[in-house]
Each structure stands twice: as C-alpha cells, then as structure tokens.
Scaffold this active site. Sequence first.
Site, PDB file in Angstrom:
ATOM      1  N   CYS A 583      35.584  47.258  39.501  1.00 56.53           N
ATOM      2  CA  CYS A 583      35.905  47.101  40.919  1.00 56.53           C
ATOM      3  C   CYS A 583      36.566  48.365  41.466  1.00 56.53           C
ATOM      4  O   CYS A 583      37.155  49.153  40.728  1.00 56.53           O
ATOM      5  CB  CYS A 583      36.829  45.885  41.084  1.00 56.53           C
ATOM      6  SG  CYS A 583      37.165  45.436  42.797  1.00 56.53           S
ATOM      7  N   ASP A 585      39.150  48.310  43.163  1.00 54.24           N
ATOM      8  CA  ASP A 585      40.573  47.988  43.285  1.00 54.24           C
ATOM      9  C   ASP A 585      41.420  49.096  42.665  1.00 54.24           C
ATOM     10  O   ASP A 585      41.195  49.512  41.525  1.00 54.24           O
ATOM     11  CB  ASP A 585      40.855  46.656  42.590  1.00 54.24           C
ATOM     12  CG  ASP A 585      42.213  46.092  42.961  1.00 54.24           C
ATOM     13  OD1 ASP A 585      43.222  46.727  42.601  1.00 54.24           O
ATOM     14  OD2 ASP A 585      42.270  45.020  43.600  1.00 54.24           O
ATOM     15  N   ARG A 587      44.262  49.090  41.466  1.00 57.27           N
ATOM     16  CA  ARG A 587      45.089  48.705  40.323  1.00 57.27           C
ATOM     17  C   ARG A 587      44.327  48.747  39.007  1.00 57.27           C
ATOM     18  O   ARG A 587      44.931  48.631  37.937  1.00 57.27           O
ATOM     19  CB  ARG A 587      45.664  47.299  40.551  1.00 57.27           C
ATOM     20  CG  ARG A 587      46.545  47.186  41.785  1.00 57.27           C
ATOM     21  CD  ARG A 587      46.764  45.746  42.185  1.00 57.27           C
ATOM     22  NE  ARG A 587      45.522  45.096  42.635  1.00 57.27           N
ATOM     23  CZ  ARG A 587      45.450  43.844  43.069  1.00 57.27           C
ATOM     24  NH1 ARG A 587      46.549  43.108  43.130  1.00 57.27           N
ATOM     25  NH2 ARG A 587      44.283  43.327  43.454  1.00 57.27           N
ATOM     26  N   HIS A 644      38.712  41.682  37.224  1.00 57.55           N
ATOM     27  CA  HIS A 644      40.177  41.643  37.157  1.00 57.55           C
ATOM     28  C   HIS A 644      40.695  40.447  37.943  1.00 57.55           C
ATOM     29  O   HIS A 644      39.981  39.849  38.757  1.00 57.55           O
ATOM     30  CB  HIS A 644      40.778  42.942  37.708  1.00 57.55           C
ATOM     31  CG  HIS A 644      40.519  43.158  39.165  1.00 57.55           C
ATOM     32  ND1 HIS A 644      41.416  42.801  40.146  1.00 57.55           N
ATOM     33  CD2 HIS A 644      39.452  43.685  39.820  1.00 57.55           C
ATOM     34  CE1 HIS A 644      40.923  43.100  41.347  1.00 57.55           C
ATOM     35  NE2 HIS A 644      39.719  43.638  41.165  1.00 57.55           N
ATOM     36  N   CYS A 647      41.165  39.342  42.541  1.00 60.90           N
ATOM     37  CA  CYS A 647      40.189  40.236  43.169  1.00 60.90           C
ATOM     38  C   CYS A 647      39.974  39.821  44.620  1.00 60.90           C
ATOM     39  O   CYS A 647      39.663  38.654  44.916  1.00 60.90           O
ATOM     40  CB  CYS A 647      38.867  40.188  42.395  1.00 60.90           C
ATOM     41  SG  CYS A 647      37.567  41.215  43.099  1.00 60.90           S
TER      42      CYS A 647
END
Length: 763
Positions: A583, A585, A587, A644, A647
């Site tokens: 992703c 993302d 993080r 993760h 999400c």
Amino acid sequence: MTVKPLNVSTLRRDLLSSFVVFLVAIPLSLGIAVASGAPIAAGLIAAIVGGIVAGLVGGSPLQVSGPAAGLTVIVADMVQTYGWRATCAITFLGGLLQIALGACRVARTALAVSPAVVHGMLAGVGVVLVLAQVHIVLGGSPEHSALKNLGDLPHQLMHPQSHPALLGALTIGVLLLWSRLPRHEGGGPLAALGRWLPGPLPAIALATLACWALDWNAPRVDLPDTLLGDWHPPTLPDGPLPAIVGAVVSIGVVASVESLLCSVAIDRRRPTGVPQADLDRDLFGQGSANAVSGLLGGLPVAGVIVRSTANVEAGARTRLSTIMHGVWVLVLALMCGPVIEQVPLAALAALLIALGVKMIDTARIRDLQPHREAPAYFATLLGVVVLGLGEGVLLGIGVMAVLALRRLTRLSVHIEEAIPTPQDRPGLADWHVVVAGTLTFLGVPKVTKALQAIPAGTVVDLDLDVDFMDHAAFDAIHQWRLAHERQGGRVDIDEVHEAWYERAVTGEMPPERKSSTSAPWWAPWANRQRPDQGPVLDTPEVSPSALLLAGVREYHGSTARLVRPIMAELAFEQKPEHLFITCVDSRVVPNIITASGPGDLFINRNVGNMVPRHGSRVPDDSVAATVEYAINVLGIRTITVCGHSNCGAMAALLAGGTEVEHLTALSRWLKHGNHSLARFISAEADERSPLTRLCQINVMQQLDNLLTYPWLRERVEAGKVELVGLYLDLETAKVHVLDRATEIFVPVADETSRDTGEASALT
C-alpha cells in the site's frame, strides 16, 4: 492450558480427522516396524500408545505421535546389538529420561540444535532406509551396515525376485499417481479422493490385492495371535554401561528433538481457537508414551510431521482426534489381524523407500546455502550413513561449531582512495577505509596490512563497523594512528555501532554520539530532535521541503559513504529477489519490515495494495506492467502482496465508497476491491474486527487476482513463481505471513526461534 469446548461441529471434525490420520498411520507403522527389525505388532502398539497416551498427556493438542522413521536406524542397531526385549527396556528408560527433562522444563533448549544438523540427520536416515529397503523389494535381506547394503546392491539388482520386485514397483507407482491427483476444491471426485484418502493406503491395498489374487510368492506380514503376543517384561540390556547409557540418551534426545520440532511446526499452523503448545508438557507426554510403549513391547514414539500435518489439514480442532486415531488402530489390530497378514513385506518396503526419498529433501539444501550451513548438512548426512546416527549428529554439530567460530571471526577490510579535494586539504588525498565484522587478534594481520599500505601524510577516514574489538585489535589500530599522525597525516575514526575504540582510549563509557538527531535513522522526522533546537517539527521556520533536504544532508553525512560500494555495484544493473506489492500508506516501509537494502526489493505501491484482475472492466495496466517486467525481464521468482491494519482503502470499501465519492480517480480505483468486499461478505465472522478481516481478506484476494493472468498462473502452477501474502499489524509492528492452506495469517517467527521454522520438513 485452556481446552477448546467440544461441540457437535468440533466433534464431527475431530472424528473425521482421526480416521484420516488412522489411514496414514497403519501402513507407516507396519513399514517402520519392518525397517527397524522389530516384531510387526511393535509398530501397531507404538501407534496405539502414541495416539492415546501422548494425546491425553501431551502439550500439543494437534500433534500426532507414533513410530517415527527418524528413529529406525537407532532401533535397528539396538535390536542387532541387544535383542528386542532389551531394546524395549531402553525405550522405557528413554521415556523416563524424557519425563525428567520435561519436569526440569528444558524443552526449548532442544530447539537449539541447528536445522542443518537435524535435516542432515533425517536425510542420512532416509539414505540408510532406502539402501536397506531396496534389498527387501528385490527379494533379498538387508545387512546391518548401510555401506554393506550399498556394496551388495549391484549383485541384488542383477538377481532380483520377480514377485516382490513387481509388488514394490506397483506400490511406488500408485504413490506417484496418487500424488498427482488434484487437491483443490471443485476438482471433482478425484480431487475429493486425493484430499481425504492418503496415498499409502491405496498403494498398500492394491499391492496386497494383487499379491492375493495372483497368488504370488512373496513374504507377508506375520502377526501374533494376540496384539501383545507372548508378552514378557522388558529385560535389561547386557553390555558395557557407557554404551547402554548412550543408547538410552540417543532414544530420549532424538525422540525429544524430533517431537519438539514437529510440535513447533504444527503450532504455527494451528487454527484459530486451538491453544498454543506447551513444550515442556509435550516432552512429558512423549516420555510417558515411550515408557508405556517400551513396557508393552512397542517401538519408540515421537511426534511425526506426516501424520500431524494430515491431522491439521483434515480439520482437527482438539486432542480428541489424536486419541481416537489410536483407538481406531487398536480396533483394527484386534479385529482385522488376518487382513493385515496378507500385506506383502515388499509393499511396505517400497512405501519406506518413498518415505526415505522424501526425507532426502533437496529444498533444504537450497534454504541452507544462503546461510552457508550446507557443509554441516552434508557432514551429518555422510556421518549417519558411514559412521552411524550418533556419530553423524556429533560430526554435524562439530562442523556447525566450526562454522559459527568462523562467522564470529569474520572480518572484511575495504579500502579506497577518494577524489582529491585541494580546496579543503591542499596537496592531500582522502582515503576511506571500512572495517566490518568482529575485530579480534585473529584479524589484526589483515587490518594492519591494509592500513600500512596507505601513504604517509594523507587524511584517512576509518569506519569501524564492528560488533566487538579486543585489546590486541585496539592496540594495533591505535599505534598505527599515532604513527600516521606523527608523519603529518590525519585519521578520523567513526564507529558505526558501539564505540569500542573510543571506550578503550578514554577508559570509560563514551559520551553520546554526535548526530543531527537523537532518534535512529529509521524514526519519523517528528520523533527526531536537534541538540540545540528541540524537536525538528516544533521549529516553525522549518518547511517540509527544508526538512526533506535536511534528511538528504544527514544521509550524505552518515550513510552515503557506507552504501557507496554497494550502489556502485548496482549502478548499471539491478538483481532484486522479490516483487513487493504493498500500500501507499506512509506507515508501511517495506525495507524496514523486511530488513532489506538497495537492490533487494522491486516495489509497487498503490492504494490498498491491489492487483486489478485480468480483463477487468476498469482497465489499469500499471500493476500488470510491473509484474510483467519483474518476472519476464528481471527474472524475479517471488511475488509478495503485503497488506496492513487500519487501511484507509479498505475502510472506504466498508463504507460503500461514500466518503471518497467526490474523488473520481480514487473511486474508480477502489472498484478493483469489489471482489475483496464480496469475499468478506460471504465469509463467516469471527473475533477479528470487520476492518481487520477485510484487510487480511484483501491480501488473499489480490494473490488470487494475480492468478487470473494466464501466463502467470502457468508459472505458479509449474513451481517457477511463488506467491506470498504478508500482513503488517501497525499497532504491534509485527508481520504475519499467510498460510495458503488454512487461509490464516500466522506470526513470522522472531530471531530466537527462526531455526525451528524448518521443522515442517521432518518426516
């Protein structure tokens, strides 16, 4: 230990699983008894006791215990040396030793044995099994020594007995054909047959039927009139006490290690709700089973991966499945003796040949090569074949000790001359030296030779990337530094990890290392702090672009020179090992969670780590283009999809896309997640939150989406490409890996238990 409550659904699963395991256990138990030189009934007794006693007392509810192929070499040697009744006494004493070890709570220490030694031992046992059983299949009798069996093999091949040889070929042929049956859901009657009926049973059944129908002349199983036959209590072995003690320790330790590794492997595959294995209790249970088996005249007992895996895959949920499989064996032994006596020994020998070949697993060699542990594997294998099991294991442990010592003393010295910088240091040229590894007196000659090659009067940047430095190494570097500086040069020493050199110079703990930040390099900018200004993001005048450039400067100052040699090698060609789809993302940082560096991962990031299906109505070729380039150009053989927790894309799918409907491009992209949402809706709810369930289901769906590309599916089914699913729990920072068989994400083992991860190859 908590016990899963027994309900109708669980009872149905356990009864079905117990019958599947029973079908696997019968031919293997008979064959192992023949290979061990023990009475046939001893194999059945061990299977019964292993199922009932170890199932009741043991600490691993889904592990199945019984006679193990890994113990055949030990038992056969004991039978030859001491006789059968004395071997039963050794088994009894070995069980008491296991009980004592379990009471001392030392189970986990057994897992310290290197997988290279364990797999080498099993491969050696497999070779010994094959060499012995080939003679039985060809109508002969095996010798006590593996080398003697090997020497007699050409003569046996030239003079085979036709009927046993044909029965052996028929058994192996059925096993091969059965292994090729489809196993997937929806594969029709053949797939169902392949899933629920284990191959050894039809192989032995057909060979027995052929032998009976054609009235072939082949030795058959000989059972006593009753299961215990003419039972007598075990007798103490007659021989030197050290040899007897060694035999007891061999049974106790080898059975313990094999059982514990099997327990760890099965524990990682246990379904949701099944309690975690208690290794000390499991050791106590295995010891109890061996004590009872030895007392009743059975073979030694150990946890076995073949039967345990069949138990889990058949859907077992409690220890009832293990116990009932022992009950089924007992019922068969009491009621179906005449049927068992029709089984030809050649068919059982052929079954053990197939099992022995599986134990010689070449995939383990490929796994060990990157860690440079293959020499220990081969040393153990050859030692078991040539010297014996105990001697082979000791030889393997010795080789591992040498390899470990070599790693502890490994040292690399890299030296390069930098481009002269006359504006900073007129007339001087910089030299960059990197010393990495463990710096002891053994590495002093190598380091001093490199340092003495540097011209006098130059500026030297010496990086000490060492995990330990002894006084001899410190003294050699310090004396060279003093001498170099007396001749007009300059030495700047930078210690990457612990300040061994600085501590030796000052005689005390060094001050905190000077750095632009107090947090490690992988920490977010918000967590970093400048010594004179406080937290970075608390400084109003720092703009995001300036913050980015500050990070670049920190990279140039502390990291670039360390990675420069690696980047120079990769500058004109990349050879990544994995395609990593994850992703966008912020993080999720792939290189951190996989501890990888430049050139390791070929990364594709998108919203929701999604892979558009082949021929999807919302066309998007960006991911497909990445996959094509990775597989067909870079030659990558592993594709990982990493999801993760929490999400945002999955949260938007759960909300029906209403929150992002004003974002047209994102809304179109999220349509690629409709299959994940449909799969989520059709799945049964469990204790996980809806968002967690969808995030994990989405990873499974994207792996299935990859298989919609025909060219890629062909390569996956041919074993040329591997698909892996990962899930990062942001709150715990732990990574979980998808078990494709159970569709469950299991935690990736930490470094302390990494070596037990190979236990699933035990047979």
